[in-house]
Structures are given as C-alpha cells and as structure tokens.
Design a protein around this motif. Structure first.
Motif, PDB file in Angstrom:
ATOM      1  N   HIS A 263     -11.340  10.161  -5.026  1.00  0.00           N
ATOM      2  CA  HIS A 263     -10.346  10.396  -3.964  1.00  0.00           C
ATOM      3  C   HIS A 263      -9.529   9.133  -3.766  1.00  0.00           C
ATOM      4  N   HIS A 264      -8.366   9.312  -3.166  1.00  0.00           N
ATOM      5  CA  HIS A 264      -7.389   8.240  -2.996  1.00  0.00           C
ATOM      6  C   HIS A 264      -6.796   8.424  -1.602  1.00  0.00           C
TER       7      HIS A 264
ATOM      8  N   PRO B  63      -4.713   6.662   1.755  1.00  0.00           N
ATOM      9  CA  PRO B  63      -3.897   7.886   1.749  1.00  0.00           C
ATOM     10  C   PRO B  63      -3.256   8.078   0.389  1.00  0.00           C
ATOM     11  N   ASP B  64      -2.560   9.193   0.239  1.00  0.00           N
ATOM     12  CA  ASP B  64      -1.892   9.496  -1.024  1.00  0.00           C
ATOM     13  C   ASP B  64      -0.429   9.830  -0.716  1.00  0.00           C
ATOM     14  N   PRO B  65       0.376   8.806  -0.323  1.00  0.00           N
ATOM     15  CA  PRO B  65       1.732   9.093   0.170  1.00  0.00           C
ATOM     16  C   PRO B  65       2.685   9.582  -0.908  1.00  0.00           C
ATOM     17  N   TYR B  66       2.419   9.277  -2.164  1.00  0.00           N
ATOM     18  CA  TYR B  66       3.363   9.645  -3.221  1.00  0.00           C
ATOM     19  C   TYR B  66       2.855  10.794  -4.093  1.00  0.00           C
ATOM     20  N   LYS B  67       1.693  11.341  -3.756  1.00  0.00           N
ATOM     21  CA  LYS B  67       1.109  12.451  -4.507  1.00  0.00           C
ATOM     22  C   LYS B  67       0.901  12.097  -5.980  1.00  0.00           C
ATOM     23  N   GLN B  68       0.618  10.855  -6.236  1.00  0.00           N
ATOM     24  CA  GLN B  68       0.288  10.407  -7.590  1.00  0.00           C
ATOM     25  C   GLN B  68      -0.562   9.163  -7.477  1.00  0.00           C
TER      26      GLN B  68
ATOM     27  N   ARG C   9       3.151   3.285 -11.909  1.00  0.00           N
ATOM     28  CA  ARG C   9       3.834   3.689 -10.678  1.00  0.00           C
ATOM     29  C   ARG C   9       3.370   2.860  -9.491  1.00  0.00           C
TER      30      ARG C   9
END
Length: 788
Positions: free
Chosen positions: A153-154, A156-161, A178
């Motif tokens: 898991h990551h 937060p994941d603000p960039y969806k990558q 990225r």
C-alpha cells in the motif's frame, strides 16, 4: 542417501549410513530396518537422539517418535551396535547420520516493526535512500528462505501512481521516475508505505508473509543549479575569486567540476563546501560564455544526483583599439565624378563586444596630400566611414592620386588608417576590332572542350589597365546553346574563342556568330558603342563517325528459373547518331543460357536456367554499326534468377548411422535435413518413416525443430547387422517436394558411435569422418523405503 516415502521403508545389514528426513513429521515414522545377523540378537542406539530418534532393539526398526526441527539441529549423529544374548557387542559401532530436511515452517520477520526514511525532492530515480530487511529461519539454500519484497500500500496516493519502488531482492527503496518529478514537500511532506515480504521467492500462494510500515519524509531539494554568473573581463582583483556555490542535501558530499568542452585552460575550481571560484582574469575576446557542470559524489565516488549546469558570462570592457582592415585602403574615382559622389568605404573593426558602445567606431579625416586644387577635397561619414567628394575638382592630368589619413576612435582608443585615392581616366573611347570579319572556321565535331579555335583582337585608347580600357568579348548572336566561350588576356586584351560544350553535327552543322567588345566601366555620356566594336565569324562542323549509344548502361531483368526455353527476358535498344543500322550480340555468355535477336535486341532464354548453379547471371550486350567503318559499344545485362521449389530435401551429413550393440534404452541418432532451394525464411521440414509395419515397429522418428529430428530404436533387441530404413522428408515449398532417402543403420560392437560424412574422391575416408556422439546411456538408481 535414502528417503522414507509414504508407508514404504527399506532394510539391510548393519553398516555406516546416511538418511534424509523431513522436519515436522507427526507420529511414528520408520526410517530404516537393520537386519540382525546371529549371534547378535539385539541392537543398541546411542548419540544425538534428542528423545525423538529410537531403534527397536530386537526388530531393528530405526524410527522417529516425534518431530525433528531443522532450525534447532540440522544434523543428528548416532551410533548403532549389535549385541549378543549377554549384551556384549558383536558388531559396531556403525555411524548413522540423519540430515533434517527443511520445510517452510518459519515466516519471514522484519528486523524493525517500523522504518523511517528521508527522501529529497528531485532525488535520482532508482537510487536507494532506505533499506528494509527481513530474515527467515528456514534453510537459506532452499526457496523456503528466499525472500521477495513488495510495496503493498502507498498512503496517500495523490497521483494514482507509485511514487516509490522497492527492489524485490535487496529491499532497497527508491523513487520511481514519476516520483522523482512529482515529490514536493510543499504538496505532501509525509508518506507511509506498507511493505510486505514473502518467502518461497514470492512464487507460491502458500508463501508465508510479514508486513512492516515505512514512514518517509520528503525534504526540499537543495541541489539546484545557481543562476548564470556574470564576470567582467580582465578583472584586477586578487584571484581566486568566489563566484557562486552549490549545496548537496546532506553533509559529507565530495564536489567536483566537470568540463563540458575541452579547453586549453579551465579557469575554475570548487572547494569541499561547494563554493566555485574563478582562478584567473578572463578575456571576453578569448571566450564569452563558459558552460560546465558541478557534481556531488558519495564516499565511494558514485554521483549522488544529476550534475548541475553552471554558466559563466564574461562581460565586455573597452580594452581593444580599432584595427584597420587593410594596411592601405585603395579607392578609384573617375575624374568627372560629381559633388557628393560615393568613392568607397573605409573598413575598420574592434574586437570588443559587437553592437555596444565599446565597439562603436567614429571616423575623421586628419590629413590630405597633396592639397591640390584645395584641402578638404574629400569628406568622410563619421559613423559609416564612407568617402564622398566635397568638390567637382578632379583632374587626372594635374593629380593622379591622393593620400588621406583617417583617425578611427572608439572613445577610448584611437587608430590611424591610410587611404590612397586613384583618379582614373573617364571611359570616352570604345574598343575597335582589328578586323570585322574573321571568316569561316571548319572544325571536327569531336574537337575537345576547351580547345582554342580562334584568336580575336580589339584595342581601346583609354588609360591602360583600367576599367575604361579593359575589354570584355561577348557572343551576342548565333550561339543559343552556349557551345562557345571567349576568354580575355587582361594584359593584351586578346580574345580566345574556345569550345564550351561537345559539338554535335547531327544537331547543328553551322554557326554564324556575332561578337561584341565592351568595357566593364560605363561609357561617358554622349559616347556609344558602334559597328567598330562588332566582329563576325562562322563555324562549320564536320561530321565524324560516332559509336552507337545504348538507352541505358545497365539493364536488369528478373525471371523464375523454371521458365521454358525461348522465353523473352528483356529488350535492349541502341541508336547510332549517324542513323546506321545496328546489330546486337552477346559476350561473356559463359553458360549459353541466353540468346539475342541480332536485329531487334530481344533477349531470350536459350537453355534451362538453374538458380542453384548461378542466381546472378551477367552478360555483355554489344551494339555494332553495320557499315564499312563499323564501331561498337557495350552495355551490361544483369539477370536475377528467382527460385522455384525444384530441389527435394536431403540429409546434410550422409545417411550412415552407427549404434553400439547391444542396444540400451534411450539411445538415439540426430539427423539434419537441408534443401538446395533458396530459404527466405527458417526452413521447416517434416520427417516420417517409409516402409512397412516391420520398419515402424523397430524404429521411430521424432522432430527436434524445423531442420533436425531423432531416429531411435523402439526396443533394444535388434540384431547386430546393417538395417535399411526408408526416410521421407517434405519441405514447406509451394508446392512441397518430397525426398525419399534410405538410411543405413548399423548395429556394431566396435564401440564407435558416429554419423559418417560423405566421402570425397581422392582423399582417405578416415580423414573426412566426423565423430558425433549419438546417445548416452543413463543409469538411474533409486532407493525406496518401506514404511509400516
């Protein structure tokens, strides 16, 4: 080493033995049964039994009464003895070794329950900034202890990558490509990664796993390129002088400068605080802009991030005087020039920066000699340096030239330039030809280009060696195609008429030419050229016999090799400039595959073609005039012969196979097929056996790939003799062709197993045989254990 399997076990006499037993077994597990030989009546076990390893003293069963744990003890060493009825030792002791085999009964464990790391903005992708580590108590030589790391898991994941990545083997965490671009402490300063580790190299659903959290702090990147630095040239400050600085994100980096271009000298250095210095005064006229890189490396010499570009601009100062372009500048002016006429422009340069006040030049006349008929006869434009007449007072008979000195200044430096002004005669005389008609010239049409065919002469009464007296000859009429050219001797004004292009009698046999003589300097008003400046001559071109000319130098044809004899392949054409009849013939027709029609130039096949013999067939075509002075020329005809499937498959290395007798299971011989046809793609052959059922009952063929197959006996009771085995090979042509071959298989006890290559006449066959190993007999022994 033997293993207990299911409910089976093995038995045997007392001797030194080694066993392998899996850990974690449940209940009673028989390993082996030792047979007791009289006078012995019982067995005694000693050593590292650990309360689990037992032996039934009278029946001889060696067994486990519980579970072994490899992580506690991987090897158990014991001794067994045979005793008689009185308990005395009859045999032994014998060494018994039990290797405990690992099972996957230990999950991996991280060394820390939580990891903390720091990553810098714009850090290099793929460079680790943190390592997580887990251990597994299982056998490290087996997949049970091979670990596989992954980011689960990551948050937060603000960039969806994924902004981070982990090395699945080492546990090294780094930024992705990225992530290197997107991480920004102004946007998100904290991230939490859930990292999982699996054993069995992560390749099984039954793998055991563990998790840990990794908390990452993003910090602002200090490794940034500084702004462009500007330095005034020829600085008098004590050097070195600090000009800028770079900073790595953490202390301990080693800085260095990397040149972008090879320079005679590199006047910059950097200290271990990242401060960059210029080591000596710079000269803008030597180099205006320096571009290089600053690097930061770790203790091992590896670059911590991308090099930073450094730009140093050298600013100009007025440190260069004006320079006259010529030591003496010479102008010419006609004696009848009017007031304000431009005479010429004095050229001067300044090495200081262009289009700045440092390189702004201004001009001023400081002296004129002689001062006749008056001083200040000339003026100069202050900014442009252009000379003009201030009076219409020139007279060549009084003064033929003037010397003028000009001051050129850039407000700091001053330079004097010398100018000579020649007063030239006005062009008031026209050129006059020595005669107006030079008659008729008779020349052959093959006269070489550049050859002089006529000399002409005109004279001019103006001042010699000036533009007023120099003569230019031009052909005004009669030569639209520019076949002739006239060159002038500048000392004598003599003209030389030359051939400019190859003459062609058939195109034009006569020329009537009009030549005009003029001056490069314009005539004065009221004077005009007349008939005295014009002359005439004629040219008659005499025909010569020329060779025939082919329409092209090389002809190319394509044809399939199976076309019928007499097929038209190509038509060649040649023309004779004189229009004579032409006859065609072939040369270098070494295989006599072609013939040519003598009159039409049509080329036909004269015999069957064979691409496998020659696929590029080259001949010469000769065209010959049919007259008393016959001439000929030659062109090349290249025929590319295209393949058709006309060759059946065959064996690449002969057809005699040898097997060692008696035969053993698994023996086989490798055969290879080939085809003489062109193979545009990978060849694909199919193999099968011919003959009756008796052949197929004794032999079988199995495909390896598109060109190879195995021939093997189906059983081992073949007789010691030679066998004839029909073999069928099909290619993948359209349509396909079939090769029917007869393999000679010999079962021999000579111990030689090879495929025999083809024999060549005149050479010993033993010198041409290539030994190839056909089969390896593999004996596999397996030990099974009985278990009750």
């Amino acid at each position: 080493t033997c293993h207990g399997i299911n409910e089976l076990y093995a038995s045997g006499p007392l001797q030194d033995m080694t066993f392998s037993v899996s850990e974690g077994t449940i209940g009673i597990h028989v390993i082996y049964q030792f047979t007791i030989e009289p006078p012995a009546v019982s067995l005694r076990l000693s050593g590292e039994k650990d309360g689990v390893i037992e032996i039934a003293s009278t029946s001889g069963y060696l067994y486990l009464n519980g579970s072994l744990d490899r992580e506690n003890k991987a090897i158990h060493r014991l001794q067994v003895e045979a005793l008689n009825v009185t308990g005395q030792k009859e045999k032994g002791p014998y060494s018994i070794t039990i290797n405990v085999q690992d099972i996957n009964d230990n999950p991996p464990k991280f060394e820390k329950s939580k990891y903390f790391g720091v990553v810098w903005q714009n850090s290099r992708p793929g460079k680790p900034f943190l390592y997580v580590n887990a251990t597994d108590r299982d056998d490290p030589t087996t997949p049970n202890a091979q670990l596989f790391y992954n980011i689960l898991h990551h948050f937060p994941d603000p960039y969806k990558q994924m902004l981070f990545q982990i090395d699945n083997v080492t546990g090294a965490i780094s930024t992705t490509e990225r992530g290197s671009h997107l991480l920004n402490p102004q946007t998100q300063v904290m991230f939490t990664l859930v990292v999982t580790v699996k054993d069995l190299a992560g390749m099984s659903e039954n793998a055991l796993t563990s998790n840990t959290d990794v908390e990452i702090t993003v910090k602002e990147n200090l490794w940034k390129a500084p702004p462009k630095v500007s330095i005034k040239e020829n600085s008098t400050e004590p050097h070195p002088v600090s000009i800028t600085q770079v900073h790595w994100n953490e202390p301990g980096a080693k800085y260095d400068l990397l040149q972008k271009e090879r320079l005679p000298r590199f006047p910059f250095t950097i200290d271990q605080n990242g401060t960059i210095y210029v080591t000596e005064p710079l000269d803008r006229e030597e180099k205006e802009l320096y571009s290089f890189f600053a690097t930061a490396k770790d203790e091992g010499g590896e670059e911590l991030d991308r090099p930073l570009p450094i730009f140093v601009q050298v600013e100009d100062i007025n440190d260069n005087p004006p320079v006259c372009q010529n030591a003496l500048t010479i102008f010419e002016v006609q004696e009848n020039e009017g007031l304000g006429s431009n005479i010429g422009t004095l050229r001067a340069t300044d090495m200081d920066q262009e289009n700045t006040l440092n390189s702004r030049l201004q001009f001023r006349i400081v002296d004129q000699n002689p001062k006749i008929p008056l001083d200040n006869l000339f003026i100069i434009q202050q900014e442009a340096g252009t000379f003009q007449l201030s009076r219409s007072s020139l007279n060549k008979r009084v003064v033929s030239n003037y010397f003028v000195r000009v001051e050129v200044t850039d407000k700091v430096f001053t330079t004097l330039c010398d100018v000579k002004i020649n007063v030239i005669d006005i062009n008031d005389q026209i050129p006059i030809f020595e005669k107006s008609d030079y008659g008729i010239l008779i020349i052959l049409e093959d006269t070489p280009v550049g050859e002089v065919i006529l000399e002409i002469q005109a004279t001019d009464a103006d001042e010699p060696f000036t533009g007023s007296s120099q003569i230019i000859y031009q052909i005004e009429e009669g030569d639209q195609n520019k076949n002739f050219i006239i060159e002038t001797d500048t000392k004598t004004n003599r003209g030389f008429v030359k051939i400019n292009k190859v003459l062609d009698f058939e195109m034009s046999s006569t020329y009537n030419l009009t030549v005009k003589a003029t001056n490069p300097e314009p005539l004065v008003q009221g004077v005009q050229y007349n008939s005295s400046s014009t002359a005439y001559f004629g040219v008659v071109v005499v025909d010569v016999n020329e060779v025939p000319v082919f329409s092209q130098n090389i002809y190319i044809g394509n044809i399939f090799e199976d076309v019928p004899v007499g097929t038209l392949v190509m038509t060649v054409t040649a023309n004779d400039p004189e229009g004579d009849q032409i006859r065609y013939s072939l040369k270098s027709n070494n295989r006599n595959w072609l013939r040519i029609d003598t009159f039409s130039g049509e080329i036909y096949t004269a015999a069957p073609l064979d691409r496998e013999v020659e696929h590029e067939y080259k001949v010469e075509v000769t065209a010959t005039e049919e007259n008393t002075k016959s001439q000929s020329s030659t062109a090349v005809f290249m025929l590319y012969i295209k393949d058709v499937n006309d060759n059946p498959p065959r064996l690449a290395k002969g057809n005699h196979l040898f097997f060692c007798h008696p035969l053993h299971g698994g023996v086989r011989a490798e055969i290879q097929a080939t085809d003489d046809d062109e193979q545009l793609y990978s060849p694909e052959f199919t193999f099968s056996l011919g003959g009756g059922e008796n052949i197929k009952s004794d032999w079988e063929i199995s495909r390896i790939d598109g060109t190879h197959a195995y021939l093997s006996p189906k059983h081992t009771n073949l007789e010691e003799k030679q066998y004839s085995i029909p073999l069928i090979i099909n290619d993948n042509g359209k349509p396909p062709l079939e090769g029917n071959l007869d393999l000679q298989g010999t079962c021999s006890d000579e111990g030689r197993c090879f495929i025999e290559v083809e024999n060549h006449p005149g050479m010993p066959s033993t010198g041409m045989a290539v030994g190839i190993l056909l089969g390896v007999l593999i004996f596999i022994g397996r030990c099974y254990f009985l278990e009750t």
